[in-house]
Design a protein around this motif. Structure first.
Motif, short mmCIF file in Angstrom:
data_model
loop_
_atom_site.label_atom_id
_atom_site.label_comp_id
_atom_site.label_asym_id
_atom_site.label_seq_id
_atom_site.Cartn_x
_atom_site.Cartn_y
_atom_site.Cartn_z
N THR A 103 -9.72 10.70 7.82
CA THR A 103 -10.08 9.31 8.43
C THR A 103 -10.93 8.39 7.48
O THR A 103 -10.16 7.32 7.61
CB THR A 103 -10.56 9.61 9.69
OG1 THR A 103 -9.83 10.46 10.55
CG2 THR A 103 -10.72 8.20 10.59
N LEU A 106 -8.36 7.29 4.57
CA LEU A 106 -7.52 6.41 5.11
C LEU A 106 -8.19 4.84 5.30
O LEU A 106 -7.73 3.97 5.01
CB LEU A 106 -6.61 6.70 6.31
CG LEU A 106 -5.86 7.92 6.12
CD1 LEU A 106 -5.07 8.31 7.46
CD2 LEU A 106 -4.90 7.32 5.15
N LEU A 107 -9.42 4.89 5.93
CA LEU A 107 -10.30 3.75 6.16
C LEU A 107 -10.38 3.20 5.00
O LEU A 107 -10.25 1.89 4.85
CB LEU A 107 -11.34 4.23 6.97
CG LEU A 107 -12.12 2.81 7.37
CD1 LEU A 107 -11.71 1.85 8.43
CD2 LEU A 107 -13.54 3.21 8.15
N GLY A 109 -8.94 3.32 2.08
CA GLY A 109 -7.78 2.91 1.39
C GLY A 109 -7.17 1.62 2.03
O GLY A 109 -7.03 0.75 1.07
N VAL A 110 -7.54 1.43 3.39
CA VAL A 110 -6.69 0.21 3.86
C VAL A 110 -7.96 -0.99 3.56
O VAL A 110 -7.57 -1.90 3.34
CB VAL A 110 -6.84 0.27 5.37
CG1 VAL A 110 -6.56 -1.03 6.19
CG2 VAL A 110 -5.49 1.34 5.80
N ILE A 111 -9.33 -0.40 3.66
CA ILE A 111 -9.99 -1.60 3.32
C ILE A 111 -9.93 -2.14 2.05
O ILE A 111 -10.18 -3.39 1.59
CB ILE A 111 -11.61 -1.22 3.45
CG1 ILE A 111 -11.87 -0.94 4.99
CG2 ILE A 111 -12.74 -1.96 2.69
CD1 ILE A 111 -13.36 -0.13 5.12
N THR A 112 -9.67 -1.08 1.03
CA THR A 112 -9.49 -1.36 -0.47
C THR A 112 -8.10 -2.46 -0.67
O THR A 112 -8.33 -3.58 -1.52
CB THR A 112 -9.39 -0.23 -1.34
OG1 THR A 112 -10.59 0.61 -1.37
CG2 THR A 112 -9.41 -0.77 -2.78
N LEU A 113 -7.32 -2.15 0.16
CA LEU A 113 -5.97 -2.98 -0.14
C LEU A 113 -6.11 -4.27 0.64
O LEU A 113 -5.88 -5.46 -0.09
CB LEU A 113 -4.76 -2.34 0.49
CG LEU A 113 -4.37 -0.88 -0.04
CD1 LEU A 113 -3.32 -0.41 0.85
CD2 LEU A 113 -3.72 -1.38 -1.43
N LEU A 114 -6.97 -4.46 1.49
CA LEU A 114 -7.26 -5.66 2.22
C LEU A 114 -8.02 -6.54 1.15
O LEU A 114 -7.69 -7.60 1.07
CB LEU A 114 -7.91 -5.42 3.46
CG LEU A 114 -6.90 -4.91 4.60
CD1 LEU A 114 -7.63 -4.79 6.07
CD2 LEU A 114 -5.77 -5.97 4.94
N GLY A 473 -5.59 1.26 -3.84
CA GLY A 473 -6.03 1.69 -2.68
C GLY A 473 -5.77 3.23 -2.47
O GLY A 473 -6.28 4.11 -1.69
N VAL A 477 -8.00 6.91 -1.41
CA VAL A 477 -7.82 8.22 -0.61
C VAL A 477 -7.81 9.45 -1.26
O VAL A 477 -8.25 10.48 -0.75
CB VAL A 477 -6.17 7.83 0.23
CG1 VAL A 477 -5.90 9.09 0.83
CG2 VAL A 477 -5.91 6.70 0.87
#
Length: 555
Positions: A103, A106-107, A109-114, A473, A477
């Motif tokens: 979790t 993934l969190l 990874g998403v924050i890094t992409l944003l 991102g 992960v």
């Protein structure tokens, strides 16, 4: 029970992650403030605001490290106190124990992409806006501290004895422009007024420097610069580069590359070169066919007329035969149109004032040239005559002068329209007989080839940038999951050992991402190899993760 365990592990992960990220971000952000404080002399009251705007830059680098440290410490502690063994004995699988780590991974990874695709480019623009809003004060503070602008501008030196911010004034000014260590222009001015121009018609803001009571030397010739205005760009902490563009802007640039400022500047200069060659060619055809040329000059609403008698016009390009463009400097001096002397080895001109049928002045010169002035809208031309004999209607005695000028000569509207309608597609495709650049010079052809090369390079940069941000991102992960595995493997050792070992795959991922991106950008023909190398480190770390967790599940 399992949900209680997950909350317990995730709470420990989040606590360590937030603490590590906060500490590392503050340290790196304070380090990032050194350049603005040193080179830009930022107002101390604006430092907290600038610190906030640069925070996403440091977060992008810090978040993966914080997540890696959190999983390593949390799962290493669980393994060290045999809590994982107790959970396994209670029938809880290793896969279920890893849900909190997954979790967090993934969190992160998403924050890094944003951050990479949206937040960071937006905050970079805000930091640039802050610099622009404080641009005039930055100039005054640099001069007050150092007596000059320091490292704000490459190729430009401005020294001043005194500053008067209330009146937007510099006094006792020395103004020097350099081109690759060669001094191109030196001017001294009693006063210089600063004015921030917001720009219009898609133009970016700029700083206008109005020189009062100025004298100078330009290209080896003395010039009078009284009440002369020159322009400099706004101070910039970050250059206009693809890596600072958000996702939507990258897509727009890929569809229309003129949305990217460097390409837009190249297209503008190409149009200028086309107009230059068309204008001088038009003059040459007029002179060789009729022997005389009629042009309008002065006030566009009520222009004077000049009639030139010459043997023709030959373009004198820059001092280089081929096009050579450096991103930081203009491609040489503007092209000149040299007028060819007539049969009597001279160039003659008659000046007809607006509305009059008889000339008021006559000129006879040993040589003359035309130069297009791009600072006016629309562009106009300047005629320079050397070793002039000028005769005024009221005085028949000729006056000899070293040189004389005719300003604001109008360029035919059809030529202006043809040059303005040239698109990027017209430049990068082979010209036809219908296009203005059909009979282009070698210099213009070189410009077209260079622009085509830059467009291909820009396309490769956009592709590589998109892949690198996505890879970063995904990298977060797989590295976060690796931290959890290494923490459990090294449970009997010091936990920092696991954290230190985890930096080996971290370095591998970062090296392959940045090296692969560079290879994809620099070697366009082998961009596929560069992108494959970019993802190679992530693939290797993913394989190591698989082997590591297969071993742990068997224990």
């Amino acid at each position: 029970m399992i949900f209680t365990l997950h909350r317990y592990i995730f709470k420990d992960l989040i606590k360590t992650f937030l603490l590590a990220t906060l500490v590392l971000s503050l340290v790196l952000s304070l380090g990032a403030m050194l350049r603005p404080l040193r080179d830009f002399s930022i107002d101390p009251l604006r430092v907290p605001e600038l610190l906030l705007y640069t925070l996403p830059v440091t977060l992008t680098m810090v978040i993966p490290v914080g997540a890696l440290l959190a999983t390593t410490l949390a799962y290493g502690k669980l393994a060290f106190f045999n809590e994982i063994t107790a959970c396994r004995a209670s029938g809880i699988s290793m896969r279920a124990l890893l849900y909190p780590a997954l979790t967090l991974a993934l969190l992160v990874g998403v924050i890094t992409l944003l951050l990479g695709f949206h937040v960071l480019p937006d905050f970079i623009q805000r930091s640039e806006s802050l610099i622009e809003d404080d641009a005039e004060a930055i100039i005054y503070r640099n001069i007050e501290k150092r007596g000059n602008l320091g490292n704000l501008y490459k190729g430009l030196m401005v020294h001043a004895d005194r500053t008067d911010p209330a009146r937007h004034l510099l006094s006792g000014v020395v103004f020097i422009r350099k081109d690759r260590d060669e001094i191109k222009e030196i001017a001294t001015a009693e006063h210089v007024f600063l004015n921030i121009e917001s720009g219009g018609d898609g133009q970016e803001p700029r700083i206008a420097l109005r020189l009062i009571n100025a004298r100078g030397i330009r290209e080896g010739q003395g010039i009078n610069l009284d009440d002369y205005t020159t322009y400099i760009q706004m101070p910039r902490m970050y250059q206009d580069e693809i890596k600072f563009k958000e996702l939507g802007a990258l897509k727009e640039i890929r569809q229309d590359m003129t949305r990217f400022k460097p390409i837009r500047i190249l297209v503008k200069r190409y149009r200028q070169q086309v107009l230059t060659e068309m204008f001088y060619d038009w003059i040459d055809r007029q002179l060789t066919s009729a022997g005389t040329l009629k042009l309008l000059a002065g006030d566009p609403e009520n222009p004077d007329q000049i009639v030139i008698k010459s043997g023709g016009c030959q373009i004198r390009q820059t001092n280089k035969k081929s096009f050579d463009y450096n991103k930081e400097d203009p491609p040489g001096r503007p092209a000149l149109g040299d007028l060819v002397v007539s049969d009597d080895q001279s160039i003659r001109m008659a000046w007809y004032p607006a509305g009059e049928s008889k000339p008021s002045r006559y000129y006879k010169a040993s040589g003359a040239n035309l130069r297009i002035e791009w600072g006016t809208k629309p562009p106009t031309a300047i005629l320079r005559m050397d070793k002039v004999e000028k005769t005024v209607k009221s005085d028949t005695r000729p006056v000899r002068e070293e040189f004389d000028f005719v300003y604001r000569i109008q360029i035919p509207g059809e030529l202006l329209q043809k040059a303005e309608l040239i698109s990027l597609n017209d430049i990068v495709t082979s010209p036809t007989e219908e296009t203005p650049q059909a009979h282009m010079s070698g210099f213009l052809s070189g410009m077209g080839q260079f622009i085509l090369k830059e467009c291909r390079k820009l396309g490769a940069e956009i592709t590589a940038e998109l892949h690198s941000r996505l890879a970063f991102g995904v990298c977060c992960v797989v590295l976060t999951l690796m931290g959890a595995g290494l923490g459990m493997v090294f449970r009997s050792s010091h936990l920092l050992t696991a954290f230190g070992i985890s930096f080996i795959p971290t370095a591998l991922c970062l090296i392959t991402i940045f090296t692969g991106k560079h290879l994809a950008e620099q070697n366009i023909d082998k961009m596929g190899f560069g992108l494959a190398f970019l993802w190679a480190g992530i693939v290797i770390v993913t394989a190591i993760d698989s082997l590591l967790y297969r071993k742990l599940t068997r224990i």
